[in-house]
Design a protein around this motif. Structure first.
Motif, PDB file in Angstrom:
ATOM      1  N   PHE A 146      -7.633   0.810   1.513  1.00  0.00           N
ATOM      2  CA  PHE A 146      -6.355   0.125   1.323  1.00  0.00           C
ATOM      3  C   PHE A 146      -5.382   1.023   0.578  1.00  0.00           C
ATOM      4  O   PHE A 146      -4.175   1.045   0.887  1.00  0.00           O
ATOM      5  N   GLU A 147      -5.878   1.780  -0.385  1.00  0.00           N
ATOM      6  CA  GLU A 147      -5.011   2.689  -1.122  1.00  0.00           C
ATOM      7  C   GLU A 147      -4.514   3.808  -0.220  1.00  0.00           C
ATOM      8  O   GLU A 147      -3.339   4.212  -0.295  1.00  0.00           O
ATOM      9  N   ASP A 148      -5.382   4.335   0.651  1.00  0.00           N
ATOM     10  CA  ASP A 148      -4.947   5.371   1.593  1.00  0.00           C
ATOM     11  C   ASP A 148      -3.907   4.825   2.564  1.00  0.00           C
ATOM     12  O   ASP A 148      -3.003   5.561   2.989  1.00  0.00           O
ATOM     13  N   LEU A 149      -4.022   3.549   2.895  1.00  0.00           N
ATOM     14  CA  LEU A 149      -3.072   2.932   3.813  1.00  0.00           C
ATOM     15  C   LEU A 149      -1.703   2.795   3.168  1.00  0.00           C
ATOM     16  O   LEU A 149      -0.677   3.070   3.800  1.00  0.00           O
ATOM     17  N   ASN A 150      -1.661   2.388   1.904  1.00  0.00           N
ATOM     18  CA  ASN A 150      -0.404   2.261   1.168  1.00  0.00           C
ATOM     19  C   ASN A 150      -0.733   2.224  -0.319  1.00  0.00           C
ATOM     20  O   ASN A 150      -1.497   1.371  -0.762  1.00  0.00           O
ATOM     21  N   GLU A 151      -0.155   3.112  -1.083  1.00  0.00           N
ATOM     22  CA  GLU A 151      -0.480   3.211  -2.499  1.00  0.00           C
ATOM     23  C   GLU A 151      -0.107   1.958  -3.289  1.00  0.00           C
ATOM     24  O   GLU A 151      -0.625   1.731  -4.380  1.00  0.00           O
ATOM     25  N   THR A 152       0.790   1.169  -2.752  1.00  0.00           N
ATOM     26  CA  THR A 152       1.198  -0.042  -3.478  1.00  0.00           C
ATOM     27  C   THR A 152       0.061  -1.067  -3.577  1.00  0.00           C
ATOM     28  O   THR A 152       0.156  -2.009  -4.368  1.00  0.00           O
ATOM     29  N   TRP A 153      -0.993  -0.891  -2.786  1.00  0.00           N
ATOM     30  CA  TRP A 153      -2.099  -1.846  -2.846  1.00  0.00           C
ATOM     31  C   TRP A 153      -2.849  -1.797  -4.180  1.00  0.00           C
ATOM     32  O   TRP A 153      -3.553  -2.745  -4.530  1.00  0.00           O
TER      33      TRP A 153
END
Length: 549
Positions: A146-153
Motif C-alpha cells: 500500500f505504501e508503494d502504491l501511494n505514500e499517503t497510505w
C-alpha cells in the motif's frame, strides 16, 4: 358468640381513641424492627465476611469470561466451525484471531489468556506468548505494498479521513485547538460509511484507535495503523471493489486506485502467518480447546477437580498417572475420620477425669488442656518435626529402651502417620472441652443407682453413663472433623507426599499457580463433601443430640 367477641375487640380502644387491635399490631411491628436493627450489624458482618466470599468462590469456579472478552471476534467466527471435523478453521477465523490478538497483545492481555487456556492444554501459554510477540508483523507485506502504491497510505491523516465520523473529526479539532492536557481526547467514532464499505477494516481500526487513546495516551491522528489494519483493508477491497462509492473527493480517488491495484498484490493468508509464527497453530487440538472454552462459563474447573477433562469426544478421565484430586479427597476424609477417633479415644478419659476431680484440681488440669492454645500453631507443628524425625527424640528413646534397632528407626514424619499424630495433638482440646462440659452436668447418682441394683462397673458405665455423654461426643466429633478436613499448615509441614490434604492443593493454586478457578472448584467440592457428611451425621446421630453442656 364469636361474632360478638370480634365486634367487642374491634370496639376496644386505647386511651388516645385508636383501635386496640391496630395499636397492638403497630407495637409488634416496632418490636420486630428494633430486634432487626439490633442484629443488623452481626447480619451485615456475616454477609460480608462469610456469605460474600462463598458466593464469589462459587462464581470463580465456573467463570471463563477472559476468553470471550479477549477474543470476541474469534469466538463469534468459531460458531460456524465444526470441531468434530478433521479440518482447521477457515481463513475468516484466522483473520479474526489476528485482529483479536494484536489488540490483546497491545493491552498485555494475551499472556493472561494463555495462562488460562494452559490449564486445559499444556503449551497454550507459550503459544500465545510467542505469537503475541510476532503478531504486530502480521500483514506487513500488505503495508509495504500500500505504501508503494501511494505514500499517503502511511499517513495518520489518511486513515482518519477514511475511518472517522464527521462528528468525531469536529470534536477532535475543537479539543486540539483548546490545548487542555487535563481533558481527554474525545473517544474515537467510526463513520457509517466505513462500517458499510470496509467493515473488517473499520472494526480493527476502531480497536487500534481505542488502544492508542486508552493505553498509549496518544491520538489516532498522530499514529500509523498496525500492520493487521492494512491486511484487513486488503481483504475488504478484495471482497468489495466498489468501496470507493461510499466516499467522495480525494479519499474516494485514493480508495478507488487501491481497489484496482490489490488484485495484483503479493498476498499471504492469516493462516500461513500464524503457522509460520508457531506450527502449533496448525494443530487441531489447539483449535478444539479454543472452541470448547469460548463460552463465558465453563465446567472445566470442576472436571479438573474430579480428575476429568473435556475432549472432542466428550468427558474423559485424565491418565491414571495424573489423577491426584480424587485421591486427595479420599485421603482427606479418611485421615480426618482417623484424627477424630484418635481425639475421642485420647480425650474421653481426660474429660472423664476432669469431670470427677475436685474443682481445684480440675481447674489446674484444665489449664494444661488449654495450654496449647497459648502457643503458635506453627511452633507446635515444628516441635513435632523435631520429635518425630528418624533422628528425633521419640526414635532415640525407642532405640535406647530396645524397642527398635538403630537401623530400623520408625518413619514417623513426612507421611500420613506424622499428620495424624500432629493434628491429633493440635485438635485434642476441641474434643475434651465439649466432653467435659457435658460430663460435668451428669449426676453421679445415676451410676450409684445402677450399682445399687447390682450392675457391674462396666455395665453401669456402658448402659448408664456413656449414653448421656453421646451429645458431647457428637459436638466434639463435629468440631474436630470440620477443623481437620480444612487444615493445610500442619499436613504441609509434617505430611510429606502421603500425608497432605486437599486443602494443601487449594492453597497451592491460590498462592503459587494462581489457578483460582480450580482452587474455587476444589473448595466448593470440599464444602459439598462437608455438607454431605453433616447430613449423614444428622441422619445417624441426630444434630439435635449435639450439646455443649
Amino acid at each position: 358468640m364469636s361474632d360478638t367477641t370480634s365486634n367487642t375487640a374491634e370496639k376496644l380502644t386505647t386511651s388516645d381513641g385508636k383501635p386496640l387491635k391496630a395499636s397492638l399490631a403497630k407495637a409488634l411491628r416496632r418490636q420486630k424492627m428494633r430486634a432487626l436493627l439490633l442484629i443488623a450489624p452481626l447480619l451485615l458482618f456475616v454477609l460480608i465476611s462469610f456469605a460474600a466470599p462463598i458466593v464469589d468462590m462459587l462464581f470463580r469456579s465456573v467463570q471463563n469470561e477472559i476468553v470471550p472478552e479477549t477474543l470476541p471476534r474469534t469466538v463469534t467466527a468459531l460458531e460456524s466451525w465444526d470441531p468434530a471435523s478433521d479440518q482447521l478453521p477457515d481463513e475468516f477465523v484466522f483473520a479474526a484471531l489476528r485482529d483479536d490478538l494484536i489488540i490483546a497483545a497491545e493491552r498485555k492481555q494475551h499472556t493472561r489468556l494463555g495462562s488460562r487456556l494452559n490449564y486445559e492444554m499444556t503449551g497454550m501459554s507459550s503459544l500465545f506468548r510467542k505469537t503475541g510477540r510476532r503478531v504486530d508483523d502480521f500483514g506487513e507485506i500488505f503495508t509495504e505494498q500500500f505504501e508503494d502504491l501511494n505514500e499517503t497510505w502511511v499517513e495518520p491523516a489518511t486513515w482518519v479521513s477514511l475511518m472517522a465520523s464527521e462528528d468525531w473529526i469536529s470534536a477532535q479539532a475543537e479539543w486540539a485547538a483548546a490545548g487542555d492536557d487535563d481533558v481527554a481526547e474525545p473517544a474515537f467514532e467510526v463513520s457509517e460509511a466505513a462500517k458499510e464499505a470496509l467493515p473488517r477494516t473499520a472494526e480493527i481500526y476502531a480497536g487500534f484507535a481505542d488502544v492508542i487513546q486508552t493505553e498509549d495516551n496518544d491520538s489516532p491522528t498522530e499514529e500509523e495503523p498496525w500492520n493487521p489494519v492494512y491486511a484487513a483493508l486488503y481483504d475488504d477491497l478484495i471482497a468489495n471493489p466498489d468501496a470507493a462509492a461510499d466516499y467522495s473527493g480525494a479519499t474516494a480517488e485514493l480508495l478507488s486506485t487501491a481497489a484496482a491495484a490489490v488484485p495484483e498484490f503479493e498476498a499471504t493468508t492469516a493462516r500461513e502467518e500464524f503457522i509460520d509464527a508457531d506450527e502449533d497453530w496448525g494443530s487441531l487440538d489447539v483449535w478444539q480447546t479454543l472452541y470448547r472454552f469460548k463460552g463465558a462459563y465453563t465446567a472445566g474447573y470442576y472436571l479438573a477437580a474430579l480428575d476429568a477433562q473435556m475432549t472432542a469426544d466428550g468427558i474423559e478421565m485424565v491418565p491414571e498417572d495424573q489423577r491426584i484430586y480424587l485421591l486427595l479427597f479420599m485421603r482427606t476424609l479418611v485421615l480426618s475420620v482417623v484424627i477424630t477417633f484418635s481425639c475421642l479415644i485420647l480425650g474421653y478419659p481426660v474429660a472423664f477425669l476432669l469431670s470427677h476431680l475436685p474443682l481445684r484440681s480440675a481447674n489446674l488440669l484444665m489449664i494444661l488442656v488449654l495450654l496449647p492454645f497459648w502457643t503458635s500453631l506453627l511452633v507446635r507443628t515444628s516441635a513435632w518435626k523435631v520429635l518425630l524425625q528418624q533422628q528425633g527424640v521419640i526414635n532415640d528413646i525407642l532405640v535406647y529402651i530396645g524397642l527398635v534397632s538403630d537401623s530400623g528407626r520408625l518413619a514417623l514424619i513426612n507421611n500420613a502417620t506424622g499428620t495424624v499424630i500432629a493434628m491429633t495433638h493440635i485438635l485434642l482440646p476441641f474434643m475434651i472441652l465439649p466432653l467435659y462440659s457435658v460430663m460435668k452436668t451428669i449426676s453421679p447418682s445415676y451410676v450409684r443407682a445402677a450399682k445399687s441394683l447390682g450392675a457391674t462397673d462396666w455395665t453401669a458405665f456402658w448402659r448408664i453413663y456413656f449414653p448421656q455423654t453421646v451429645p458431647g461426643i457428637g459436638a466434639g466429633a463435629v468440631l474436630v472433623f470440620i477443623l481437620s478436613i480444612g487444615y493445610y499448615i500442619t499436613p504441609e509441614l509434617v505430611g510429606g507426599t502421603s500425608g497432605i490434604f486437599i486443602s494443601n492443593r487449594i492453597a497451592y493454586h491460590i498462592s503459587s499457580s494462581l489457578n483460582w478457578g480450580l482452587a474455587a472448584a476444589l473448595g466448593t467440592l470440599l464444602l459439598v463433601v462437608v455438607l454431605l457428611c453433616f447430613v449423614i451425621y444428622d441422619k445417624l446421630v441426630g444434630i439435635d443430640n449435639v450439646k455443649l453442656g
